[in-house]
Motif scaffolding. Structure first.
Motif, PDB file in Angstrom:
ATOM      1  N   VAL A  62       0.866  -1.177   0.000  1.00 36.52           N
ATOM      2  CA  VAL A  62       0.000   0.000   0.000  1.00 36.52           C
ATOM      3  C   VAL A  62       0.904   1.228   0.000  1.00 36.52           C
ATOM      4  CG1 VAL A  62      -1.810   1.238   1.246  1.00 36.52           C
ATOM      5  CG2 VAL A  62      -1.731  -1.270   1.328  1.00 36.52           C
ATOM      6  N   TYR A  63       0.726   2.114  -0.960  1.00 39.47           N
ATOM      7  CA  TYR A  63       1.680   3.222  -1.081  1.00 39.47           C
ATOM      8  C   TYR A  63       1.005   4.494  -1.575  1.00 39.47           C
ATOM      9  CZ  TYR A  63       1.611   2.033  -6.080  1.00 39.47           C
ATOM     10  OH  TYR A  63       1.207   1.781  -7.378  1.00 39.47           O
ATOM     11  N   PHE A  64       1.537   5.637  -1.083  1.00 39.45           N
ATOM     12  CA  PHE A  64       1.075   6.945  -1.536  1.00 39.45           C
ATOM     13  C   PHE A  64       1.443   7.149  -3.000  1.00 39.45           C
ATOM     14  CE2 PHE A  64       1.157   9.593   2.675  1.00 39.45           C
ATOM     15  CZ  PHE A  64      -0.116   9.138   2.981  1.00 39.45           C
ATOM     16  N   GLU A  65       0.569   7.809  -3.739  1.00 42.91           N
ATOM     17  CA  GLU A  65       0.936   8.269  -5.057  1.00 42.91           C
ATOM     18  C   GLU A  65       2.019   9.336  -4.921  1.00 42.91           C
ATOM     19  OE1 GLU A  65      -2.666   9.875  -6.680  1.00 42.91           O
ATOM     20  OE2 GLU A  65      -2.608  11.665  -5.428  1.00 42.91           O
ATOM     21  N   ILE A  82      -2.713   4.625  -3.052  1.00 40.59           N
ATOM     22  CA  ILE A  82      -3.656   5.482  -2.347  1.00 40.59           C
ATOM     23  C   ILE A  82      -3.206   6.942  -2.407  1.00 40.59           C
ATOM     24  CG2 ILE A  82      -4.355   3.639  -0.769  1.00 40.59           C
ATOM     25  CD1 ILE A  82      -2.586   4.961   1.381  1.00 40.59           C
ATOM     26  N   LYS A  83      -4.110   7.824  -2.002  1.00 40.19           N
ATOM     27  CA  LYS A  83      -3.812   9.250  -1.902  1.00 40.19           C
ATOM     28  C   LYS A  83      -3.565   9.610  -0.432  1.00 40.19           C
ATOM     29  CE  LYS A  83      -6.764  10.494  -5.834  1.00 40.19           C
ATOM     30  NZ  LYS A  83      -7.943  11.289  -6.278  1.00 40.19           N
ATOM     31  N   PRO A  84      -2.816  10.685  -0.174  1.00 39.51           N
ATOM     32  CA  PRO A  84      -2.599  11.098   1.219  1.00 39.51           C
ATOM     33  C   PRO A  84      -3.889  11.402   1.969  1.00 39.51           C
ATOM     34  CG  PRO A  84      -1.003  12.155  -0.210  1.00 39.51           C
ATOM     35  CD  PRO A  84      -1.996  11.467  -1.110  1.00 39.51           C
ATOM     36  N   THR A  85      -4.955  11.710   1.229  1.00 39.36           N
ATOM     37  CA  THR A  85      -6.237  11.997   1.873  1.00 39.36           C
ATOM     38  C   THR A  85      -7.009  10.731   2.221  1.00 39.36           C
ATOM     39  OG1 THR A  85      -7.176  12.286  -0.350  1.00 39.36           O
ATOM     40  CG2 THR A  85      -6.502  14.271   0.838  1.00 39.36           C
ATOM     41  N   ASP A  86      -6.562   9.583   1.758  1.00 37.61           N
ATOM     42  CA  ASP A  86      -7.228   8.311   2.074  1.00 37.61           C
ATOM     43  C   ASP A  86      -6.779   7.841   3.457  1.00 37.61           C
ATOM     44  OD1 ASP A  86      -8.367   8.299  -0.472  1.00 37.61           O
ATOM     45  OD2 ASP A  86      -6.739   7.103  -1.332  1.00 37.61           O
ATOM     46  N   THR A  87      -7.715   7.755   4.383  1.00 36.74           N
ATOM     47  CA  THR A  87      -7.350   7.360   5.747  1.00 36.74           C
ATOM     48  C   THR A  87      -8.029   6.069   6.203  1.00 36.74           C
ATOM     49  OG1 THR A  87      -9.075   8.811   6.631  1.00 36.74           O
ATOM     50  CG2 THR A  87      -6.839   9.714   6.470  1.00 36.74           C
ATOM     51  N   ASP A  88      -8.990   5.571   5.447  1.00 32.46           N
ATOM     52  CA  ASP A  88      -9.658   4.316   5.772  1.00 32.46           C
ATOM     53  C   ASP A  88      -9.143   3.240   4.820  1.00 32.46           C
ATOM     54  OD1 ASP A  88     -11.291   2.162   6.259  1.00 32.46           O
ATOM     55  OD2 ASP A  88     -13.177   3.258   6.035  1.00 32.46           O
ATOM     56  N   ALA A 133       3.205   5.136   3.547  1.00 32.50           N
ATOM     57  CA  ALA A 133       2.206   6.182   3.715  1.00 32.50           C
ATOM     58  C   ALA A 133       2.494   6.916   5.020  1.00 32.50           C
ATOM     59  CB  ALA A 133       0.802   5.567   3.701  1.00 32.50           C
ATOM     60  N   GLY A 134       1.456   7.449   5.661  1.00 31.77           N
ATOM     61  CA  GLY A 134       1.622   8.184   6.903  1.00 31.77           C
ATOM     62  C   GLY A 134       1.112   7.397   8.098  1.00 31.77           C
ATOM     63  N   PRO A 135       1.261   7.932   9.303  1.00 32.14           N
ATOM     64  CA  PRO A 135       0.816   7.227  10.510  1.00 32.14           C
ATOM     65  C   PRO A 135      -0.669   6.874  10.516  1.00 32.14           C
ATOM     66  CG  PRO A 135       2.298   9.017  11.096  1.00 32.14           C
ATOM     67  CD  PRO A 135       2.011   9.166   9.637  1.00 32.14           C
ATOM     68  N   ARG A 136      -1.518   7.762  10.025  1.00 33.62           N
ATOM     69  CA  ARG A 136      -2.951   7.472  10.031  1.00 33.62           C
ATOM     70  C   ARG A 136      -3.272   6.249   9.184  1.00 33.62           C
ATOM     71  NH1 ARG A 136      -5.665  13.510   9.199  1.00 33.62           N
ATOM     72  NH2 ARG A 136      -4.878  14.435  11.151  1.00 33.62           N
ATOM     73  N   GLN A 137      -2.620   6.167   8.031  1.00 29.52           N
ATOM     74  CA  GLN A 137      -2.854   5.021   7.154  1.00 29.52           C
ATOM     75  C   GLN A 137      -2.324   3.727   7.783  1.00 29.52           C
ATOM     76  OE1 GLN A 137      -1.577   7.979   6.109  1.00 29.52           O
ATOM     77  NE2 GLN A 137      -3.322   8.713   4.900  1.00 29.52           N
ATOM     78  N   SER A 138      -1.176   3.814   8.443  1.00 28.77           N
ATOM     79  CA  SER A 138      -0.618   2.633   9.117  1.00 28.77           C
ATOM     80  C   SER A 138      -1.564   2.124  10.194  1.00 28.77           C
ATOM     81  CB  SER A 138       0.735   2.971   9.746  1.00 28.77           C
ATOM     82  OG  SER A 138       1.697   3.274   8.765  1.00 28.77           O
ATOM     83  N   ALA A 139      -2.104   3.046  10.999  1.00 21.50           N
ATOM     84  CA  ALA A 139      -3.011   2.659  12.074  1.00 21.50           C
ATOM     85  C   ALA A 139      -4.271   1.997  11.523  1.00 21.50           C
ATOM     86  CB  ALA A 139      -3.370   3.876  12.917  1.00 21.50           C
ATOM     87  N   SER A 140      -4.818   2.599  10.482  1.00 21.49           N
ATOM     88  CA  SER A 140      -6.018   2.033   9.882  1.00 21.49           C
ATOM     89  C   SER A 140      -5.735   0.656   9.293  1.00 21.49           C
ATOM     90  CB  SER A 140      -6.561   2.962   8.795  1.00 21.49           C
ATOM     91  OG  SER A 140      -7.686   2.392   8.157  1.00 21.49           O
ATOM     92  N   LEU A 141      -4.629   0.536   8.567  1.00 22.56           N
ATOM     93  CA  LEU A 141      -4.277  -0.741   7.945  1.00 22.56           C
ATOM     94  C   LEU A 141      -4.126  -1.841   8.992  1.00 22.56           C
ATOM     95  CD1 LEU A 141      -3.363  -2.186   5.270  1.00 22.56           C
ATOM     96  CD2 LEU A 141      -1.037  -1.665   5.985  1.00 22.56           C
ATOM     97  N   ALA A 142      -3.361  -1.564  10.049  1.00 18.84           N
ATOM     98  CA  ALA A 142      -3.140  -2.577  11.080  1.00 18.84           C
ATOM     99  C   ALA A 142      -4.441  -2.948  11.777  1.00 18.84           C
ATOM    100  CB  ALA A 142      -2.115  -2.069  12.093  1.00 18.84           C
TER     101      ALA A 142
END
Length: 417
Positions: free
Chosen positions: A189-192, A219-225, A245-254
């Motif tokens: 899973v990776y940011f554009e 994904i986009k940086p605005t995608d958080t779910d 990606a960023g921390p929010r995306q990591s938390a959601s993914l996990a």
């Protein structure tokens, strides 16, 4: 004055030996040769060296930006207390771009004539937007971004490794420690943009060498779910997941993966975690399955340099969270400080003189905060060593090392395009 109390639009922080002060005034630039025989240029006067930082204090990487900025403030306060450089105090003008490229470009245009260098620029998109100007203006710049494209940018110094190297060493960890084998599928899973594309190049390189298949989720940086991404990866039968990606995306993914029964190892590039995540509902999933790949030692390291940094940072910012941004911020400030000292010894504090002094450092000692760094090879990384870390709410910084540092054969062999 604490940073959180002064963020409004573009924050201006003057870092001096007496601390941080708000200032909207321009810094007069020097030029010519001073009475001490030292050549000077923009950002250097008879009693002061002014540096600049384009950071994120209000956007997606606000936590990282605050940590880096405060750690750099700490280093330059210490440097000034020890006499500064060539009898001059060092101060840093900080501008908050909120991870908005247009704001960052405007801030760069405003501070460029006033500074001798940039020890902090947060964001791959920001660096991409200003890289050509940095080269023209001959400003030594340390980005808080690690795409390989920056290795080719004149006057830009990547401190640490790149996203490619992190992913290559991360896959080596999966093969040796997590039972991943030839024929397996791994999700990514990776940011554009440059960040994600650089990381993907590394994962594809390592996967091809190991006979693995990468299942991509862009994904986009605005995608958080990350629900749809997890569903797609679960359907593909992946045995591990990489995330850039960023921390929010990591938390959601996990969290989503664990809730859906996809209990596989998750490995993230270094921008993908902050200890604040361990105060959220994602904590159990992160501590069970998540790993961070970085070039910095964790804050719970017993290295004397790390112990000293943690003690000094906590004394100056009691109650503030420690994270990788503290380590990176301090090291990147050290990089600038040592370049300035060498330029002073060479009696050349022009922008060109500072850059030349920096490039003479082939075994930069980070005092145990990172592996030794080689800045003498333009176009290459300072290190190809990575450290794997795991979230742990019981330790300082929320991360602890897993095993020894890794430098895989594939990481050594990788050639940047």
């Amino acid at each position: 004055m604490k940073i959180r109390n002064i963020v409004a639009g573009l924050a201006v922080l003057a870092v001096t030996a007496t601390g941080t002060a708000c200032s909207g005034k321009s810094t007069e630039s020097g030029g010519g040769t001073g009475a001490d025989g030292v050549k000077t240029g923009p950002g250097v006067t008879a009693d002061k060296i002014t540096l600049g930082a384009l950071t994120d204090l209000t956007g997606v990487y606000a936590t990282l930006g605050k940590s880096i900025t405060q750690a750099q403030q700490l280093y330059f306060d210490e440097l000034n207390a020890a006499g500064g450089v060539c009898g001059r105090d060092v101060e840093v003008l900080v501008r908050d771009h909120g991870y908005d490229v247009q704001k960052a470009v405007g801030a760069y245009t405003e501070i460029q004539p006033k500074v001798a260098g940039l020890p902090q620029v947060i964001g791959s998109p920001v660096m991409a937007a200003i890289a050509a100007n940095v080269a023209t203006d001959k400003l030594l710049t340390v980005p808080a971004a690690w795409p390989s494209a920056l290795l080719k940018a004149p006057y830009v110094q990547v401190v640490g490794s790149t996203y490619e190297i992190e992913m290559i060493n991360g896959i080596e960890f999966l093969l040796k420690e997590k039972g991943i084998k030839k024929g397996d599928k791994i999700g990514h899973v990776y940011f554009e943009g440059e960040y994600g594309e650089s990381a993907l190049a590394g994962s594809k390189f390592a996967a091809e060498k190991a006979g693995l298949t990468i299942v991509e989720q862009r994904i986009k940086p605005t995608d958080t779910d990350m629900t749809s991404q997890v569903s797609a990866l679960k359907a593909e039968g992946v045995k591990a997941i990489l995330i850039s990606a960023g921390p929010r995306q990591s938390a959601s993914l996990a969290g989503v993966a664990a809730a859906g029964g996809l209990m596989v190892p998750i490995l993230s590039n270094n921008p993908g975690f902050s200890p604040q995540l361990l105060a959220t509902a994602a904590k159990p999933a992160l501590e069970a399955n998540f790993h961070l790949i970085t070039a910095a030692f964790p804050n719970d390291s017993k290295e004397p340099g790390m112990t000293a940094l943690v003690s000094a940072y906590e004394a100056k910012h009691p109650g503030e969270a420690l994270d990788g941004g503290v380590t990176f911020g301090y090291v990147s400030a050290m990089v600038f400080g040592e370049a300035l000292k060498k330029a002073c010894a060479d009696k050349d504090l022009t922008r060109e003189g500072i850059y030349k002094a920096h490039q003479s450092q082939s075994a930069f000692d980070t005092k145990g905060l990172m592996p030794p760094l080689d800045f003498s090879k333009p176009g290459d990384v300072g290190t190809r060593v990575s450290l794997i870390q795991k979230p742990d709410s019981k330790v300082k910084g929320g991360l602890t090392a897993v095993g020894e540092p890794i430098v895989s054969e594939n990481a050594v062999a990788y050639t940047f395009q």
